[in-house]
Design an enzyme around this catalytic site. Structure first.
Site, PDB file in Angstrom:
ATOM      1  N   LYS A 176       5.736   2.859 -10.479  1.00 34.55           N
ATOM      2  CA  LYS A 176       6.647   2.189  -9.802  1.00 34.55           C
ATOM      3  C   LYS A 176       8.071   1.817 -10.374  1.00 34.55           C
ATOM      4  O   LYS A 176       9.037   1.453  -9.964  1.00 34.55           O
ATOM      5  CB  LYS A 176       6.085   0.931  -9.111  1.00 34.55           C
ATOM      6  CG  LYS A 176       4.747   1.301  -8.483  1.00 34.55           C
ATOM      7  CD  LYS A 176       4.191  -0.097  -7.816  1.00 34.55           C
ATOM      8  CE  LYS A 176       2.757  -0.027  -7.390  1.00 34.55           C
ATOM      9  NZ  LYS A 176       2.704   0.249  -5.888  1.00 34.55           N
TER      10      LYS A 176
ATOM     11  N   ILE B 147       6.502  -0.312  -0.683  1.00 31.18           N
ATOM     12  CA  ILE B 147       7.616  -1.208  -0.521  1.00 31.18           C
ATOM     13  C   ILE B 147       8.295  -1.596  -1.990  1.00 31.18           C
ATOM     14  O   ILE B 147       9.491  -1.525  -1.928  1.00 31.18           O
ATOM     15  CB  ILE B 147       7.191  -2.615   0.145  1.00 31.18           C
ATOM     16  CG1 ILE B 147       6.490  -2.136   1.201  1.00 31.18           C
ATOM     17  CG2 ILE B 147       8.291  -3.382   0.331  1.00 31.18           C
ATOM     18  CD1 ILE B 147       5.938  -3.485   2.063  1.00 31.18           C
TER      19      ILE B 147
ATOM     20  N   ASN C 199      -6.518  -6.164   4.502  1.00 36.83           N
ATOM     21  CA  ASN C 199      -6.994  -6.316   3.238  1.00 36.83           C
ATOM     22  C   ASN C 199      -7.308  -8.117   3.066  1.00 36.83           C
ATOM     23  O   ASN C 199      -6.851  -9.048   3.842  1.00 36.83           O
ATOM     24  CB  ASN C 199      -5.843  -6.487   2.197  1.00 36.83           C
ATOM     25  CG  ASN C 199      -5.459  -5.134   1.603  1.00 36.83           C
ATOM     26  OD1 ASN C 199      -6.735  -4.468   1.186  1.00 36.83           O
ATOM     27  ND2 ASN C 199      -4.533  -4.556   1.847  1.00 36.83           N
TER      28      ASN C 199
END
Ligand code: C5P
Length: 398
Positions: free
Chosen positions: A343, A309, A211
């Site tokens: 999330k 993560i 990225n």
């Protein structure tokens, strides 16, 4: 460098040691950071560097003598320290540390230090045996317990040809520590874990998928959290950023390695901030040897999904306060809130890619249960400090 010491007036004490030459650079850096600097030298220091050097660099008369008739009331020791926001002594010799530890005042600098009503910071500089000498160590302990901040010393090659503890920190390190000293301690005693930079997903030994991410924002946050008094661990992918002072840095490459490194450390943290641009997918397997062009059809790359993560840390039974980032090219509020819910994290920091990607400045919007908080365009370091204050506020509400 931004003007991180704007409006601060610093008295810089220079004592007798070869590192006095580094104090010249220090005056320049303090000035560049926006501070005004008044230099006071001991007699010993003038044998290494002349007052003229410091006068030229600071633009002010340098004082060396407590009997200097130039100050009308003959109270230079009082007048100079009353104007100061802080006194910084660099280099600080073993003799200077000993005198201050015992309250001695036999020259202008030590008299001024004894008469001060502002913080005192000192950057010791001496031969390693002098630093390790039990007398110096006793004095250093006394100074610390008297609330005097010692910056360093560092370890490395010394002018005398020996190697060990006792080197004065570099001028830039002293300025970084000074700026940190002046920040509010909103995260004192807290533990903060941060991911930063990109991940690199190997295809073969030399190629991979990655990225675009400079790591600047994550590194700025690590520095800001450290300045605020936190114990900071920074897990970062391949970037070329200098490690902020006092931050413990762990270099990783791929998302799986970043995931493992974070999950091993997440329990017991107070805050987790996911700033890394983690690759969503990785090649199913990396080739052992370099992939060759052999004239046949281009090879297909089979991808598998990487773990999330941030979501995994947030799903722990007693998660740290989790903070995510959302870089979007449009519909910022909608996408950021959607990510925050998906999330299950209390705070997401949104930014539009066109506002600051890779640059020195950015513009952020914070999304949490209290609504939206815009942080207008500012250097990333300023944004990071504002974000740290916001995070400390959420920790208090917990
Ligand atoms: O899901 P998305 O990548 O858009 O979310 C961005 C946020 O989630 C960032 O805070 C990023 O660090 C984090 N993230 C992560 N692990 C992933 C993907 C994103 O921690 N695999």
């Amino acid at each position: 460098m931004t003007m991180e010491l704007q409006g601060k007036h610093i008295v810089l004490g220079v004592t007798g040691g070869i590192a006095a030459y580094k104090a010249a650079e220090l005056v320049r850096l303090l000035g560049k950071a926006g501070a005004t600097v008044q230099v006071v030298m001991t007699e010993g220091a003038t044998h290494f560097v002349t007052p003229v050097t410091f006068q030229a660099l600071s633009g002010r008369t340098v004082y060396t003598d407590q009997w200097d008739g130039r100050i009308g009331n003959n109270m230079a020791h009082i007048d100079l320290s009353r104007e100061a926001d802080l006194i910084l002594v660099a280099p600080a010799s073993a003799d200077f540390l000993a005198k201050v530890a015992h309250g001695l005042a036999d020259d202008l600098l030590t008299t001024m230090v004894l008469a001060r009503d502002c913080p005192l910071l000192a950057a010791p500089a001496m031969n390693r045996q002098m630093w390790e000498n039990p007398a110096t160590q006793r004095n250093a302990a006394t100074l610390r317990s008297d609330n005097i901040t010692l910056l360093g010393p560092g370890c490395g090659d010394q002018a005398c040809g020996e190697t060990g503890d006792g080197r004065m920190l570099e001028a830039a390190e002293i300025v970084e520590d000074l700026v940190a000293f002046l920040q509010p301690k909103a995260l004192a005693g807290k533990k903060v874990l941060i991911t930063a930079g990109p991940t690199f997903e190997a295809l073969d030994p030399v190629r991979g998928i990655t990225n675009l991410s400079s790591g600047k924002m994550g590194f700025a946050l690590a520095r800001a959290a450290r300045e605020a008094g936190a114990e900071v661990t920074l897990v970062c992918g391949p970037v070329s950023q200098p490690t902020p002072r006092g931050v413990s840095r762990i270099n990783v490459t791929g998302a799986l390695e970043m995931h493992n490194t974070v999950m091993e450390r997440a329990a017991g943290q107070d805050v987790f901030i996911g700033v890394a641009a983690v690759a969503d997918y990785r090649p199913k397997a990396a080739a052992e040897h370099k992939i060759k062009k052999d004239g046949s059809a281009p090879p297909a790359i089979e991808l598998v999904q990487n773990p999330d993560i941030l979501a995994d840390v947030a799903a722990l039974s007693q998660p740290p306060l989790c903070v995510g980032f959302a870089a979007e090219s449009r519909n910022l509020a909608e996408y950021a809130e959607k990510k925050r819910r998906a999330k299950k994290i209390p705070l997401i920091v949104g930014n539009l890619i066109q506002d600051g990607f890779g640059g020195e400045e950015n513009k952020l919007t914070l999304f949490d249960d209290n609504g939206q908080t815009p942080l207008p365009v500012r250097p990333k370091m300023d944004l990071a400090r504002a974000l740290v204050v916001h995070i400390a506020g959420l920790l208090d509400q917990r």
